[in-house]
Write a protein that holds these residues in place. Sequence first.
Motif, PDB file in Angstrom:
ATOM      1  N   ASP A  97      16.926  49.171  44.596  1.00 33.57           N
ATOM      2  CA  ASP A  97      16.703  47.863  45.206  1.00 33.57           C
ATOM      3  C   ASP A  97      15.621  47.849  46.277  1.00 33.57           C
ATOM      4  OD1 ASP A  97      16.919  45.249  45.831  1.00 33.57           O
ATOM      5  OD2 ASP A  97      18.550  45.558  47.240  1.00 33.57           O
ATOM      6  N   SER A 120       6.532  43.229  54.677  1.00 30.47           N
ATOM      7  CA  SER A 120       6.432  42.374  53.508  1.00 30.47           C
ATOM      8  C   SER A 120       5.328  42.924  52.617  1.00 30.47           C
ATOM      9  CB  SER A 120       6.149  40.942  53.960  1.00 30.47           C
ATOM     10  OG  SER A 120       5.571  40.221  52.932  1.00 30.47           O
ATOM     11  N   LEU A 121       5.650  43.999  51.912  1.00 29.50           N
ATOM     12  CA  LEU A 121       4.676  44.617  51.012  1.00 29.50           C
ATOM     13  C   LEU A 121       4.835  44.013  49.629  1.00 29.50           C
ATOM     14  CD1 LEU A 121       5.043  48.346  51.992  1.00 29.50           C
ATOM     15  CD2 LEU A 121       3.232  46.809  52.626  1.00 29.50           C
ATOM     16  N   TRP A 122       3.747  43.498  49.123  1.00 28.31           N
ATOM     17  CA  TRP A 122       3.769  42.961  47.762  1.00 28.31           C
ATOM     18  C   TRP A 122       3.008  43.914  46.872  1.00 28.31           C
ATOM     19  CZ3 TRP A 122       2.839  36.990  48.510  1.00 28.31           C
ATOM     20  CH2 TRP A 122       3.985  36.452  49.108  1.00 28.31           C
ATOM     21  N   GLN A 147      -2.482  38.235  45.172  1.00 31.25           N
ATOM     22  CA  GLN A 147      -1.378  38.089  46.104  1.00 31.25           C
ATOM     23  C   GLN A 147      -0.741  39.414  46.459  1.00 31.25           C
ATOM     24  OE1 GLN A 147       1.152  35.386  44.075  1.00 31.25           O
ATOM     25  NE2 GLN A 147      -0.400  33.802  44.022  1.00 31.25           N
ATOM     26  N   SER A 148      -1.329  40.520  46.040  1.00 27.94           N
ATOM     27  CA  SER A 148      -0.654  41.786  46.314  1.00 27.94           C
ATOM     28  C   SER A 148      -1.370  42.548  47.416  1.00 27.94           C
ATOM     29  CB  SER A 148      -0.578  42.636  45.046  1.00 27.94           C
ATOM     30  OG  SER A 148      -1.343  42.100  44.037  1.00 27.94           O
ATOM     31  N   ASN A 149      -0.633  43.422  48.077  1.00 26.28           N
ATOM     32  CA  ASN A 149      -1.193  44.272  49.127  1.00 26.28           C
ATOM     33  C   ASN A 149      -1.236  45.723  48.725  1.00 26.28           C
ATOM     34  OD1 ASN A 149       1.121  42.382  50.642  1.00 26.28           O
ATOM     35  ND2 ASN A 149      -1.020  42.047  51.092  1.00 26.28           N
ATOM     36  N   ASP A 207       7.075  36.993  54.847  1.00 27.81           N
ATOM     37  CA  ASP A 207       6.064  36.789  53.811  1.00 27.81           C
ATOM     38  C   ASP A 207       5.055  35.738  54.245  1.00 27.81           C
ATOM     39  OD1 ASP A 207       7.427  38.611  52.375  1.00 27.81           O
ATOM     40  OD2 ASP A 207       8.389  37.194  51.029  1.00 27.81           O
ATOM     41  N   GLU A 234      13.785  45.501  47.085  1.00 25.98           N
ATOM     42  CA  GLU A 234      13.608  44.211  47.751  1.00 25.98           C
ATOM     43  C   GLU A 234      14.268  44.209  49.121  1.00 25.98           C
ATOM     44  OE1 GLU A 234      15.094  40.868  45.633  1.00 25.98           O
ATOM     45  OE2 GLU A 234      13.631  39.513  46.491  1.00 25.98           O
ATOM     46  N   GLN A 283       8.180  36.575  37.488  1.00 20.89           N
ATOM     47  CA  GLN A 283       7.973  38.013  37.368  1.00 20.89           C
ATOM     48  C   GLN A 283       7.106  38.368  36.179  1.00 20.89           C
ATOM     49  OE1 GLN A 283       8.916  39.995  39.674  1.00 20.89           O
ATOM     50  NE2 GLN A 283      10.063  38.484  40.793  1.00 20.89           N
ATOM     51  N   GLU A 284       6.347  37.447  35.684  1.00 26.42           N
ATOM     52  CA  GLU A 284       5.590  37.786  34.481  1.00 26.42           C
ATOM     53  C   GLU A 284       4.113  37.741  34.760  1.00 26.42           C
ATOM     54  OE1 GLU A 284       8.951  35.365  32.242  1.00 26.42           O
ATOM     55  OE2 GLU A 284       6.891  35.016  31.678  1.00 26.42           O
ATOM     56  N   LYS A 325       2.795  37.094  56.858  1.00 23.39           N
ATOM     57  CA  LYS A 325       1.923  38.116  56.290  1.00 23.39           C
ATOM     58  C   LYS A 325       0.764  37.495  55.532  1.00 23.39           C
ATOM     59  CE  LYS A 325       2.116  39.586  52.604  1.00 23.39           C
ATOM     60  NZ  LYS A 325       2.414  40.195  51.361  1.00 23.39           N
ATOM     61  N   GLY A 376      11.849  44.543  51.679  1.00 24.97           N
ATOM     62  CA  GLY A 376      10.809  43.520  51.699  1.00 24.97           C
ATOM     63  C   GLY A 376       9.714  43.760  50.697  1.00 24.97           C
ATOM     64  N   GLN A 427      13.362  37.053  55.343  1.00 26.06           N
ATOM     65  CA  GLN A 427      12.230  37.606  54.592  1.00 26.06           C
ATOM     66  C   GLN A 427      11.143  36.567  54.292  1.00 26.06           C
ATOM     67  OE1 GLN A 427      11.876  40.893  53.843  1.00 26.06           O
ATOM     68  NE2 GLN A 427       9.853  40.376  53.076  1.00 26.06           N
ATOM     69  N   GLN A 466      -3.697  37.525  56.146  1.00 21.74           N
ATOM     70  CA  GLN A 466      -4.575  38.193  55.189  1.00 21.74           C
ATOM     71  C   GLN A 466      -5.954  37.562  55.203  1.00 21.74           C
ATOM     72  OE1 GLN A 466      -2.569  38.196  51.512  1.00 21.74           O
ATOM     73  NE2 GLN A 466      -2.195  40.381  51.605  1.00 21.74           N
ATOM     74  N   ARG A 524      22.671  43.883  44.014  1.00 19.77           N
ATOM     75  CA  ARG A 524      21.752  44.535  44.924  1.00 19.77           C
ATOM     76  C   ARG A 524      22.094  44.160  46.358  1.00 19.77           C
ATOM     77  NH1 ARG A 524      16.678  42.492  44.473  1.00 19.77           N
ATOM     78  NH2 ARG A 524      17.223  40.721  43.186  1.00 19.77           N
ATOM     79  N   ALA A 560       8.169  43.434  47.134  1.00 18.12           N
ATOM     80  CA  ALA A 560       8.343  42.589  45.960  1.00 18.12           C
ATOM     81  C   ALA A 560       7.181  42.843  45.013  1.00 18.12           C
ATOM     82  CB  ALA A 560       8.386  41.117  46.355  1.00 18.12           C
ATOM     83  N   MET A 561       7.398  42.512  43.747  1.00 17.57           N
ATOM     84  CA  MET A 561       6.360  42.668  42.740  1.00 17.57           C
ATOM     85  C   MET A 561       5.600  41.360  42.602  1.00 17.57           C
ATOM     86  SD  MET A 561       6.106  45.524  41.085  1.00 17.57           S
ATOM     87  CE  MET A 561       6.957  47.014  40.656  1.00 17.57           C
ATOM     88  N   ARG A 562       4.301  41.430  42.597  1.00 19.87           N
ATOM     89  CA  ARG A 562       3.490  40.242  42.349  1.00 19.87           C
ATOM     90  C   ARG A 562       2.643  40.513  41.124  1.00 19.87           C
ATOM     91  NH1 ARG A 562       5.677  36.197  44.874  1.00 19.87           N
ATOM     92  NH2 ARG A 562       3.787  35.006  44.643  1.00 19.87           N
ATOM     93  N   PRO A 563       2.586  39.584  40.211  1.00 19.73           N
ATOM     94  CA  PRO A 563       1.841  39.860  38.978  1.00 19.73           C
ATOM     95  C   PRO A 563       0.345  39.605  39.070  1.00 19.73           C
ATOM     96  CG  PRO A 563       3.110  37.877  38.780  1.00 19.73           C
ATOM     97  CD  PRO A 563       3.318  38.337  40.159  1.00 19.73           C
ATOM     98  N   THR A 564      -0.166  39.229  40.197  1.00 22.33           N
ATOM     99  CA  THR A 564      -1.590  38.944  40.266  1.00 22.33           C
ATOM    100  C   THR A 564      -2.206  39.682  41.445  1.00 22.33           C
ATOM    101  OG1 THR A 564      -3.082  37.212  41.035  1.00 22.33           O
ATOM    102  CG2 THR A 564      -0.768  36.755  41.171  1.00 22.33           C
TER     103      THR A 564
END
Lengths: 216, 308, 179
Positions: A81, A57-59, A95-97, B54, A83, B213-214, B57, A86, B50, B61, B43, A88-92
Amino acid sequence: MDDKIVKPEPPLGGPPQGSRPHAPVGDGCFLGEEMKPQAPSYKEALARIKNWFRANSLWVMAYGTGCGAIELRPLATARFDMERLGIAMRPTPRQSNVLIVSGYLAVKSLKRVIRSYEQMPSPKWIVALGSCTINGGMYWDSYNTINRLDLYLPVDVYINGCMPRPEALVAGFQELMRRIKKGEADGWRHYMENLDWYKENQKKIITDWDLPEYNW
Amino acid sequence: MSPSELSLLPKLFWVVVSVVGAIAYGLVIGGIIRKVMARIQGRIGPPVYQPYLDLFKVIFQRTATWHGYMFYLGPVFRAAGAIGLFLLIPVVFGDPRFDNFSFNGDLLMVMYFMFFGCLGMALGAAEGGHPHSVVAITRGLSQMTAYELPFSLAVVAIAAQTGSFSVHQIVAAQQGGVGHWFLFTNPLAAVAAFLAFLGMNMYSPFDIVLAPQEIPIGPPTEYNSAFMSAMMSGRAIFGVAKCVLYMDLFLGGATTILAAIVKVFFIYFWSIFVGAVFPRFRTEQAVRFFLGWPTAAGVAAVLAVMLF
Amino acid sequence: MKEILKEIEERFGPIWERVQRPKLAQVGIEPAKAVPLLTWLKEHRGYVTLVHLSAVDWIEQGEFQLTWLLGNPETEERLMICSRIDRENPAAETVSGLWPQAVTYEQEINEMFGVSFPGSPRQGVPFILEGWKDIPPMRRDFDTVAFVEKHIPGREGRKHIDTRTYIGEKFGEKGYLHD
């Protein structure tokens, strides 16, 4: 300005001894004299389980520094694809790794990248994308781009090429996942332990240093 | 009004079971949603489990940030609101194990709990101090006030038709066949409530609050690690609880667990399939939408119940 | 295009002109008259869009050339107004009162070439180069390679291949010279 760079052990070549959370696991084969195959200890088993969850689950921090960010779009959409792995894009950054440094990095962006990287919660990894992050690439003689990323931030996986195709990115992510599962991807630990060295290098290149010593 | 046939300890046990089950089911639904949306977009999509990956995970952290007490309490309020909402609604009608704590007039309490979590979240996220959080809270609260109106009108119409504010009695009034469901006996209220459900679920036509997504990801912009896991599980149970409430109000409740699972699934995916084909509304468009036809349907439902 | 060039010449005195394409012409004018010409073109002749503002370093002549590229959305004609200013203490009049977006162009040119636009806001505010202490990097007397070798550490072992010598070795002495 002092051009002599103290060369530490880069994180890819093997971190300093005693920095790993546990012995590298996964091969199941030991060649030492008195070593016998044995069941992992409780802590090691827990670390393995944690790493398995982390690897699957890599963000990714949605921040493109250079032209390489354009390769992330086909990676996210129907053709490649990401996703399904696992990712995903995180905008902040909170929350990202994973931070993808995509291509050349201007000194101005380096400041923002450092800030974002330090705000990410541990464990965190950096994927350096494109030859610009390795040795400067085609922008090696530019007045405003850095030539070696691993002087300023710990890099876990390099993906070379100019530009690397999305397939190469997928391969790089799979390599990152493999390293995380084996407990080898600990650039964040290297960064914390050699913070003084990294900060010294960062302050050399960022002439108007106005960041705090660490961005919590 | 529910006959409390179980003593306290077994009741507590079944409460824990049903809450854990609701979280697990909510996470599975989240995985199915991601899979379905991926297939709609051509896709392959992530595996169905999943959301579990998450969730664990983010639990594993580390965090070292401090934004004040209210920041910590935000996800707690949200999870508490979701669990409180879930515990007030009978999941399986007539089964003392999954009847939860239904009492006379609990529908008012349910409506309060529905918005309690959002308010707590707003306070906590504002404490984080991120400007994007505040932007998203403003959007979310204005959208919430808008969809609350048709939903409340629909609930009032149902309550007036039954003559009771008890979810248990509303379910009891719908027993005896599909034709007795309020979905068919009071279609105007159903239209109002199910349109309000689109806004309540915050999926695609009305997902500007979360804006997944923004740059402004919504109220959770500053939340990480354990806060994030509390919010993810809170969101999972909240989604299930809302669907259970709608099932009790309009789809005649459920007499078995299997029926509950199937009905919750279909109610949940009503908003997903609508979201898959409609683009996003801006906040003012969303407010205008909810104050338009859904509210008109709600008023008509109340009038129809009063007059006939 | 011919009419407008003729009218400019009548109103603003001698100009250097060149019609590059049917809808694109180049006008060279002395710097004192450049901004009056731009104002007149915008207010009276429909050239309401500032497409671009750029600078070129003519180090041999000791001059900077500023180019304002104007667009007329009705006739779809483009007009390049060029003006050469002195390379020592370069300064030009600002057009940020006519086009607000010119502020960013002028900020960038100020940073990259050291041309100052008195009266324009954000002059001297860093645009890309935060904490820059050297001469402006887009000037041609700025030695990029020397700067990089001095300030930006690179990776050892990187081989630099000079394109001309490489092609010369590969394809013969004058392999790179055919036009």
